[in-house]
Write a protein that holds these residues in place. Sequence first.
Motif, PDB file in Angstrom:
ATOM      1  N   GLY A   9      65.941  46.560  51.071  1.00 14.88           N
ATOM      2  CA  GLY A   9      65.180  46.352  50.311  1.00 14.88           C
ATOM      3  C   GLY A   9      65.158  45.202  49.627  1.00 14.88           C
ATOM      4  O   GLY A   9      65.698  43.997  50.258  1.00 14.88           O
ATOM      5  N   ALA A  10      64.944  44.980  48.139  1.00 15.13           N
ATOM      6  CA  ALA A  10      64.636  43.580  47.663  1.00 15.13           C
ATOM      7  C   ALA A  10      66.229  43.308  47.034  1.00 15.13           C
ATOM      8  O   ALA A  10      66.268  42.092  46.699  1.00 15.13           O
ATOM      9  CB  ALA A  10      63.601  43.663  46.602  1.00 15.13           C
ATOM     10  N   VAL A  11      66.995  44.313  46.949  1.00 11.09           N
ATOM     11  CA  VAL A  11      68.199  43.864  46.339  1.00 11.09           C
ATOM     12  C   VAL A  11      68.931  43.086  47.156  1.00 11.09           C
ATOM     13  O   VAL A  11      69.542  42.219  46.538  1.00 11.09           O
ATOM     14  CB  VAL A  11      68.952  45.352  46.056  1.00 11.09           C
ATOM     15  CG1 VAL A  11      70.363  45.159  45.575  1.00 11.09           C
ATOM     16  CG2 VAL A  11      68.441  46.500  45.075  1.00 11.09           C
ATOM     17  N   GLY A  12      69.077  43.133  48.435  1.00  9.30           N
ATOM     18  CA  GLY A  12      69.800  42.122  49.181  1.00  9.30           C
ATOM     19  C   GLY A  12      69.429  40.706  49.272  1.00  9.30           C
ATOM     20  O   GLY A  12      70.011  39.917  48.938  1.00  9.30           O
ATOM     21  N   ILE A  13      67.915  40.701  49.040  1.00  8.31           N
ATOM     22  CA  ILE A  13      67.405  39.391  48.849  1.00  8.31           C
ATOM     23  C   ILE A  13      67.890  38.742  47.600  1.00  8.31           C
ATOM     24  O   ILE A  13      68.164  37.513  47.706  1.00  8.31           O
ATOM     25  CB  ILE A  13      65.926  39.240  48.911  1.00  8.31           C
ATOM     26  CG1 ILE A  13      65.079  39.633  50.268  1.00  8.31           C
ATOM     27  CG2 ILE A  13      65.241  38.082  48.387  1.00  8.31           C
ATOM     28  CD1 ILE A  13      63.970  39.960  50.444  1.00  8.31           C
ATOM     29  N   GLU A  14      67.728  39.613  46.583  1.00  5.92           N
ATOM     30  CA  GLU A  14      68.093  39.014  45.278  1.00  5.92           C
ATOM     31  C   GLU A  14      69.510  38.611  45.230  1.00  5.92           C
ATOM     32  O   GLU A  14      70.024  37.507  44.646  1.00  5.92           O
ATOM     33  CB  GLU A  14      67.681  40.101  44.092  1.00  5.92           C
ATOM     34  CG  GLU A  14      66.556  40.424  44.058  1.00  5.92           C
ATOM     35  CD  GLU A  14      65.364  39.296  43.740  1.00  5.92           C
ATOM     36  OE1 GLU A  14      65.950  38.233  43.719  1.00  5.92           O
ATOM     37  OE2 GLU A  14      64.069  39.702  43.884  1.00  5.92           O
ATOM     38  N   LEU A  15      70.551  39.303  45.926  1.00  9.29           N
ATOM     39  CA  LEU A  15      71.872  39.065  45.818  1.00  9.29           C
ATOM     40  C   LEU A  15      72.146  37.830  46.647  1.00  9.29           C
ATOM     41  O   LEU A  15      72.986  37.026  46.314  1.00  9.29           O
ATOM     42  CB  LEU A  15      72.653  40.345  46.576  1.00  9.29           C
ATOM     43  CG  LEU A  15      72.653  41.487  45.818  1.00  9.29           C
ATOM     44  CD1 LEU A  15      73.392  42.386  46.627  1.00  9.29           C
ATOM     45  CD2 LEU A  15      73.597  41.301  44.538  1.00  9.29           C
ATOM     46  N   VAL A  16      71.391  37.800  47.520  1.00  7.24           N
ATOM     47  CA  VAL A  16      71.628  36.321  48.341  1.00  7.24           C
ATOM     48  C   VAL A  16      71.143  35.194  47.405  1.00  7.24           C
ATOM     49  O   VAL A  16      71.664  34.015  47.614  1.00  7.24           O
ATOM     50  CB  VAL A  16      70.858  36.319  49.677  1.00  7.24           C
ATOM     51  CG1 VAL A  16      70.793  34.881  50.333  1.00  7.24           C
ATOM     52  CG2 VAL A  16      71.336  37.397  50.727  1.00  7.24           C
ATOM     53  N   ARG A  17      70.002  35.135  46.815  1.00  8.94           N
ATOM     54  CA  ARG A  17      69.514  34.168  46.165  1.00  8.94           C
ATOM     55  C   ARG A  17      70.761  33.820  44.764  1.00  8.94           C
ATOM     56  O   ARG A  17      70.922  32.628  44.551  1.00  8.94           O
ATOM     57  CB  ARG A  17      68.295  34.605  45.125  1.00  8.94           C
ATOM     58  CG  ARG A  17      67.152  34.940  46.135  1.00  8.94           C
ATOM     59  CD  ARG A  17      66.077  35.394  45.587  1.00  8.94           C
ATOM     60  NE  ARG A  17      65.378  34.572  44.655  1.00  8.94           N
ATOM     61  CZ  ARG A  17      64.406  35.012  43.548  1.00  8.94           C
ATOM     62  NH1 ARG A  17      64.093  36.318  43.521  1.00  8.94           N
ATOM     63  NH2 ARG A  17      63.639  34.059  42.817  1.00  8.94           N
ATOM     64  N   MET A  18      71.103  35.026  44.142  1.00  7.12           N
ATOM     65  CA  MET A  18      72.131  34.789  42.994  1.00  7.12           C
ATOM     66  C   MET A  18      73.543  34.211  43.734  1.00  7.12           C
ATOM     67  O   MET A  18      73.931  33.214  43.186  1.00  7.12           O
ATOM     68  CB  MET A  18      72.626  36.141  42.537  1.00  7.12           C
ATOM     69  CG  MET A  18      73.205  36.161  41.217  1.00  7.12           C
ATOM     70  SD  MET A  18      73.766  37.684  40.526  1.00  7.12           S
ATOM     71  CE  MET A  18      72.155  38.518  40.696  1.00  7.12           C
ATOM     72  N   TYR A  19      74.133  34.655  45.049  1.00  2.00           N
ATOM     73  CA  TYR A  19      75.128  33.944  45.578  1.00  2.00           C
ATOM     74  C   TYR A  19      74.994  32.460  45.917  1.00  2.00           C
ATOM     75  O   TYR A  19      75.804  31.752  45.603  1.00  2.00           O
ATOM     76  CB  TYR A  19      75.319  35.036  46.893  1.00  2.00           C
ATOM     77  CG  TYR A  19      76.548  34.062  47.629  1.00  2.00           C
ATOM     78  CD1 TYR A  19      77.924  34.223  47.385  1.00  2.00           C
ATOM     79  CD2 TYR A  19      76.195  33.238  48.988  1.00  2.00           C
ATOM     80  CE1 TYR A  19      78.708  33.655  48.086  1.00  2.00           C
ATOM     81  CE2 TYR A  19      77.059  32.847  49.321  1.00  2.00           C
ATOM     82  CZ  TYR A  19      78.592  32.829  49.254  1.00  2.00           C
ATOM     83  OH  TYR A  19      79.606  32.131  49.861  1.00  2.00           O
ATOM     84  N   GLY A  20      73.719  32.221  46.259  1.00  2.00           N
ATOM     85  CA  GLY A  20      73.532  30.843  46.656  1.00  2.00           C
ATOM     86  C   GLY A  20      73.242  30.148  45.652  1.00  2.00           C
ATOM     87  O   GLY A  20      73.760  28.739  45.442  1.00  2.00           O
ATOM     88  N   LEU A  21      72.746  30.527  44.526  1.00  2.00           N
ATOM     89  CA  LEU A  21      72.603  29.660  43.339  1.00  2.00           C
ATOM     90  C   LEU A  21      73.880  29.566  42.449  1.00  2.00           C
ATOM     91  O   LEU A  21      74.099  28.439  41.995  1.00  2.00           O
ATOM     92  CB  LEU A  21      71.594  30.469  42.342  1.00  2.00           C
ATOM     93  CG  LEU A  21      71.065  29.665  41.166  1.00  2.00           C
ATOM     94  CD1 LEU A  21      70.541  28.389  41.531  1.00  2.00           C
ATOM     95  CD2 LEU A  21      70.103  30.470  40.249  1.00  2.00           C
ATOM     96  N   ALA A  22      74.688  30.747  42.567  1.00  2.00           N
ATOM     97  CA  ALA A  22      76.180  30.506  42.171  1.00  2.00           C
ATOM     98  C   ALA A  22      76.989  29.606  42.459  1.00  2.00           C
ATOM     99  O   ALA A  22      77.956  29.076  41.525  1.00  2.00           O
ATOM    100  CB  ALA A  22      76.672  32.011  41.990  1.00  2.00           C
TER     101      ALA A  22
END
Length: 329
Positions: free
Chosen positions: A105-118
């Motif tokens: 789903g979309a949760v995985g994509i958002e986690l990747v975005r958050m990890y990369g930004l963090a």
Amino acid sequence: MNEVSSPTSRKRILLKKGLAIARALVSLGLLALVLRQLGFANTIDALRDTRLIWVLVVLLLMFVEGLHGTYKWLILLKHTDHNVRFWPLFKLTYISGFVGMFLPGAVGIELVRMYGLAKHTSDLATSFTSILMDRILGLTGLCLTILIGVFLVGRESIPNIEYWAAGALVLIACGWIAIMNPWFRRMTDWMLSHHLLAVVRDKQNKVYISMDEYRSRPGLLAWAMLQSLLYNGIRISVCYTAGLAIGVQAPVAGYIVAVPVIIFVMLIPISIAGWGVRELMFVQILTAYGADGEKVAAMSILVGILGTISVLPGALFCIKGMGPGRSSE
């Protein structure tokens, strides 16, 4: 310690593999169902008749989609972090799109975005809030797009779809009101009052502060909302142009209803990158507008194939390193 944690780790690995296999079976099963009903040979013949010039246009539109998706996220990030730049954020968008193909789903994509930004900002709460706001505005834009489509062509393809879209808008609004409500915030503070949860409570309060900053900028939110609607327009254009490549005879307004509904359904983590779910939904909706099912299925498969190709640069960005950098000042 290893003896205790090892069985737990193995169980988690087995659970993840089991869920991945289940999603793969759902995708294969739905694809098989669609192709069996329509005729596998007929769908393949429709794919063979694909017009190359329109395929190139689809790929170009997918690139524009990536650019615009980065821009609408940057609008929200720039409000709280002026050091974030477009190009690194663009790379992170592609990385999340590529890695997201293998995540539920979309949760995985958002986690990747958050990890990369963090990785490149010291303010995780601000990063999380920008992604949360991007998702809230995105879902709101999908609901509004569905209502626009229903206004243009009616609801014959999906009975009562306008009520579902309006209901989703109400839920989003209620969630926003709750987050902004002082009583709700005091309640969450109380729930996290234990000293072991102090770090979580601190992050939560920072998120609330960031949300308040967005609330104080209605002009920014209105501009970001407009960009979400334009982003949906690009995604609709991608599918409509893929339909032209295959020769699907369906009105533009039909895509305006179909695409946001299908995006909503694909957010549910029951398949691999939406395969099977996308094909079934496209066939069910666009055939109601008089389109040939075989061509619609071929169009949906073409969108899936080209979508996979379009995010392959994310693999290269993964190798070189991910995440938006900060300007050196």
